[in-house]
Design a protein around this motif. Structure first.
Motif, PDB file in Angstrom:
ATOM      1  N   ILE A 407       0.902  -1.311   0.062  1.00  0.00           N
ATOM      2  CA  ILE A 407      -0.012  -0.038  -0.044  1.00  0.00           C
ATOM      3  C   ILE A 407       1.016   1.279   0.087  1.00  0.00           C
ATOM      4  O   ILE A 407       1.807   1.382   0.808  1.00  0.00           O
ATOM      5  CB  ILE A 407      -0.823  -0.108   1.113  1.00  0.00           C
ATOM      6  N   ALA A 421      -1.610   9.646  -6.968  1.00  0.00           N
ATOM      7  CA  ALA A 421      -2.144   8.211  -7.386  1.00  0.00           C
ATOM      8  C   ALA A 421      -1.534   8.025  -8.843  1.00  0.00           C
ATOM      9  O   ALA A 421      -1.069   6.812  -9.309  1.00  0.00           O
ATOM     10  CB  ALA A 421      -3.512   7.868  -7.209  1.00  0.00           C
ATOM     11  N   CYS A 429      -3.641   1.055  -5.232  1.00  0.00           N
ATOM     12  CA  CYS A 429      -2.930   0.764  -3.853  1.00  0.00           C
ATOM     13  C   CYS A 429      -2.659   2.191  -3.227  1.00  0.00           C
ATOM     14  O   CYS A 429      -1.936   1.923  -2.096  1.00  0.00           O
ATOM     15  CB  CYS A 429      -1.640   0.151  -4.248  1.00  0.00           C
ATOM     16  N   VAL A 431      -3.464   5.438  -1.030  1.00  0.00           N
ATOM     17  CA  VAL A 431      -4.422   6.019   0.055  1.00  0.00           C
ATOM     18  C   VAL A 431      -3.828   7.150   0.626  1.00  0.00           C
ATOM     19  O   VAL A 431      -2.568   7.372   0.733  1.00  0.00           O
ATOM     20  CB  VAL A 431      -4.979   4.823   0.857  1.00  0.00           C
ATOM     21  N   ARG A 449      -9.940   8.532   0.722  1.00  0.00           N
ATOM     22  CA  ARG A 449      -9.998   7.629  -0.231  1.00  0.00           C
ATOM     23  C   ARG A 449      -9.938   8.101  -1.935  1.00  0.00           C
ATOM     24  O   ARG A 449     -10.882   8.940  -1.968  1.00  0.00           O
ATOM     25  CB  ARG A 449     -11.381   7.077  -0.139  1.00  0.00           C
ATOM     26  N   THR A 453      -8.709   4.016  -5.250  1.00  0.00           N
ATOM     27  CA  THR A 453      -8.461   3.248  -4.039  1.00  0.00           C
ATOM     28  C   THR A 453      -9.196   2.035  -3.873  1.00  0.00           C
ATOM     29  O   THR A 453     -10.424   2.191  -3.839  1.00  0.00           O
ATOM     30  CB  THR A 453      -8.300   4.063  -2.696  1.00  0.00           C
ATOM     31  N   VAL A 457      -7.672  -1.879   0.310  1.00  0.00           N
ATOM     32  CA  VAL A 457      -6.553  -0.841   0.842  1.00  0.00           C
ATOM     33  C   VAL A 457      -7.648   0.054   1.976  1.00  0.00           C
ATOM     34  O   VAL A 457      -6.879   0.093   3.077  1.00  0.00           O
ATOM     35  CB  VAL A 457      -6.212  -0.131  -0.211  1.00  0.00           C
TER      36      VAL A 457
END
Ligand code: TC6
Length: 689
Positions: A407, A421, A429, A431, A449, A453, A457
């Motif tokens: 993560i 991200a 993965c 967060v 979130r 996500t 996770v």
């Protein structure tokens, strides 16, 4: 209907088992069933002693808090305790897990208490804005003395079996696996020794010893001001314990009951109970069920050993999880590790941990200058400078290094998580894990979130939060997430009022009077004005203060002047700067005066922002917003958080006052659509859950 209390007879001894999952709270049904079982055992001539034991994970964790506010159904908990006190045969409580509040009071009304070594006892009612109302304030001083009782009941702390034994709160501590057998053996010994039934109510030595010491209670208040400020319960606890000293037992109980009734009906207790349930509710994410299986987090990597990175690292060390800590330079790494060690050593110096524990925790850190050292980590937390470019670069590099399924978390406090991200090939993965400073102390963890996500996770992050002692609140992606976005308007209004000519000390005093530990400007001075990022293009008071070397408390001067004991006083320099900046910016307006007006100005915009956060779906529920404010920004827990408080004020009144403010100060006070709708319907935020 299933019975919550059942009995089994084993040669002279009746074993009564309480079984009311999840925590054996003393609900109306459990009290009724227990009363019936006890009555039967009292009447059965074959029964010579009784053992009270619990099924499941714990002994009784207290009265059933969900039933507070409704009238007691008979027998009430105090009735039940009196019934036990008057028992015609010995009763032994067998404690495992946690005997808390009314649960411990039930045990104290028994003649004997035997506990598993891992068990804990305590009277945490103070955290719910109430007091132990089933004899706790009368019995505990009779065992441990008045001073120790005041400390135990006003702190609400949990006491381990070994300490409880040394204090006399329990009579024996035994291995966990043999509690039931040992309790029965204990009962048989009591029978063999003649069936003595010692009652705590009959003990007088400790309370008589306190008779001559009338200053004891005043001294306690003076020595613990932080426990009393704003809260009603601690003062009532002192009054009840005082009654244990000055009155016969039954009159003391009557005083305790009257105080309990007053507290339980107070808005402060309602707010604290709201916070209790809000904390637990926050863990529930509606679309994440048993199908999202959390992954095991056995090794963590933290990138950045600054203040945040160091604090974050400590959370995992405390939970026994090894951390690889990565920095760019040896100097920064050494400094970060030295700070962690210093923090632990300070705790050890206060006697709150042993030096062996310090070393055990430090041994869990693997320092490194190489991101490559993170290859085996299950969770990576980036805690570096708040720059999108820097963060995207780190995430892209991590993407090429860390194992599949790991993560990737960012501790960003306001940046767009989706853009971070997008720098990886595994946005599912990624967060946000937003810790609050100091990260090893503050209990809030915002789990952010992103649009990609994965549920696994999120499930992992929510579970991990509990493991490291945090309360996770789920947030969607927006500037500032929940807590920072929520509280930002308070700061804007404080600064606007300052420019309009309201003395900063008055603004701060209103906030402290409301229950915050400190005011906005005191807080800025504490954090350090140079640390707080500012818009360099705009002339601000803060910018001028920094330019003048007034960086805050650490320099003895910021918004306030500070003496050598760091006590603030108004500053003529700051006042002159404020006037200059206001004139340069053409700020008109009049000073706001009076706490009510100041608080409306400071806090209604927070309520309004909360309504927007809720309406936009950034927060799952109103109580999540409240608990984020309480745990992330020390919003006074006895106000329940901004939305609970607004409900208590009445949304109709909030909207009307905001409209009046809007007429003077403009759009920033325009009530949010959700707020208006609820007010129009005569409802509150609480009605949304
Ligand atoms: C009192 O006794 C007053 C007496 C005077 C009377 C005159 N009632 O915390 P967890 C629920 S006041 C109702 O997640 P853990 C909780 O909401 C009380 N419900 O578990 C949650 O429900 P959910 C004094 C309660 O293992 C579930 O149980 N006692 C109560 O992390 C699991 O809780 C206290 O203040 C209750 N008393 O911790 C103790 N307690 O699953 C309060 C829990 O639907 N309780 N629930 O969300 C605790 O501190 C902890 O629950 C714990 C277990 C240490 C017992």
């Amino acid at each position: 209907m299933t019975r919550t209390a059942t009995s089994a007879f084993m040669a002279d001894v009746m074993l009564i088992t309480l079984d009311n999952p999840p925590v054996n709270a003393l609900s109306n049904a459990l009290r009724r069933d227990l009363h019936e079982e006890l009555q039967r055992a009292f009447e059965d001539a074959a029964v010579r002693a009784i053992v009270l034991i619990c099924a499941g994970r714990t002994f009784v964790a207290g009265a059933d808090i969900t039933e507070f506010g409704q009238p007691w159904q008979r027998p009430s908990l105090p009735d039940l305790c009196t019934f036990l006190d008057d028992a015609p045969k010995p009763v032994i409580a067998a404690i495992h897990g946690t005997a808390l509040g009314g649960g411990f009071e039930l045990a104290l009304a028994c003649h004997y208490r035997i506990a598993a070594l891992s068990a804990k006892v305590g009277l945490p009612e103070v955290h719910l804005g109430i007091l132990p109302g089933a004899g706790g304030t009368q019995r505990v001083p009779r065992i441990v003395g008045v001073e120790a009782a005041l400390e135990i009941i006003t702190s609400g702390r949990r006491i381990g079996a070994t300490e409880a034994l040394s204090l006399g709160l329990i009579d024996a501590a035994v291995g966990d696996a043999i509690l039931r057998d040992e309790a029965i053996a204990f009962a048989k010994r009591v029978i063999a020794d003649g069936g003595a039934m010692p009652r705590i109510r009959d003990r007088t030595v400790t309370v008589e010893a306190a008779h001559a010491r009338s200053d004891l209670f005043a001294n306690f208040r003076k020595a613990n001001p932080h426990r009393f400020k704003g809260f009603l319960a601690p003062a009532a606890i002192v009054e009840a314990v005082e009654a244990a000293v000055t009155l016969p037992f039954d009159d003391g109980l009557a005083t305790e009951t009257a105080l309990f009734e007053r507290l339980v009906a107070s808005p402060e207790s309602a707010a604290q109970r709201h916070a209790f349930f809000a904390e637990r509710e926050a863990a529930r994410v509606p679309d994440i069920g048993a199908d999202a299986v959390p992954i095991d987090i056995c090794a963590v990597g933290v990138i950045g050993a600054g203040t945040m990175g160091g604090g974050i690292t400590m959370n995992f060390l405390n939970a026994g999880i090894p951390v690889t800590l990565v920095e760019m330079t040896q100097e920064a790494l050494d400094r970060g590790i030295a700070t962690i060690r210093r923090n632990y050593e300070a705790t050890a110096a206060k006697g709150r941990m042993t030096t062996q524990h310090v070393e055990q925790r430090m041994a869990l850190i693997s320092p490194s200058l190489d991101l490559g050292a993170l290859v085996d980590a299950d969770l990576l937390i980036e805690a570096v400078y708040e720059s999108m470019d820097v963060k995207r670069d780190i995430f892209a590099r991590l993407d090429g290094i860390v194992k599949q399924g790991a993560i990737l978390a960012s501790n960003t406090s306001f940046l767009d998580l989706n853009r971070i991200a997008a720098a990886t090939r595994r946005p599912a993965c990624v967060v946000g894990l937003h810790f609050f400073s100091p990260a090893n102390v503050m209990r809030l963890l915002e789990v952010v979130r992103g649009s990609a996500t994965s549920k696994t996770v999120i499930a992992t992050a929510m579970k991990l939060a509990k493991r490291i002692g945090k309360v996770a609140v789920l947030s969607g992606v927006c500037d500032g997430f929940i807590a920072n976005r929520l509280l930002a308007p308070r700061g804007y209004q404080a600064e606007a009022m300052m420019l309009e000519g309201t003395p900063i000390a008055e603004i701060d005093r209103a906030l402290v009077g409301y229950g915050f530990a400190m005011g906005h400007f005191q807080m800025m001075d504490l954090v350090g004005l140079d640390v707080i990022g500012r818009d360099a293009a705009k002339r601000t008071v803060m910018g001028d203060l920094v330019a003048a070397g007034r960086l805050g408390q650490k320099r003895g001067a910021g918004y306030y002047d500070y003496d050598e004991k760091r006590r603030p006083s108004p500053s003529a320099v700051t006042a002159a700067l404020i006037a200059e900046v206001a004139a340069a910016g053409g700020v008109a307006g009049a000073a706001t005066r009076g706490d009510e007006a100041l608080l409306a100005r400071l806090l209604y915009p927070v309520v309004n922002e909360g309504a927007k956060i809720l309406d936009e779906g950034i927060a799952l529920r109103a109580s999540d917003i409240d608990i984020a404010a309480v745990l992330g920004y020390n919003w006074p827990v006895y106000r329940g958080g901004p939305l609970f408080w607004a409900d208590q004020v009445g949304l109709g009144r909030v909207v009307a006052e905001m409209r009046a403010l809007e007429a003077v100060h403009g759009e920033v006070f325009r009530p949010a659509p959700l707020l208006v709708r609820l007010a129009d319907e005569g409802r509150g935020f609480g009605s949304l859950s």
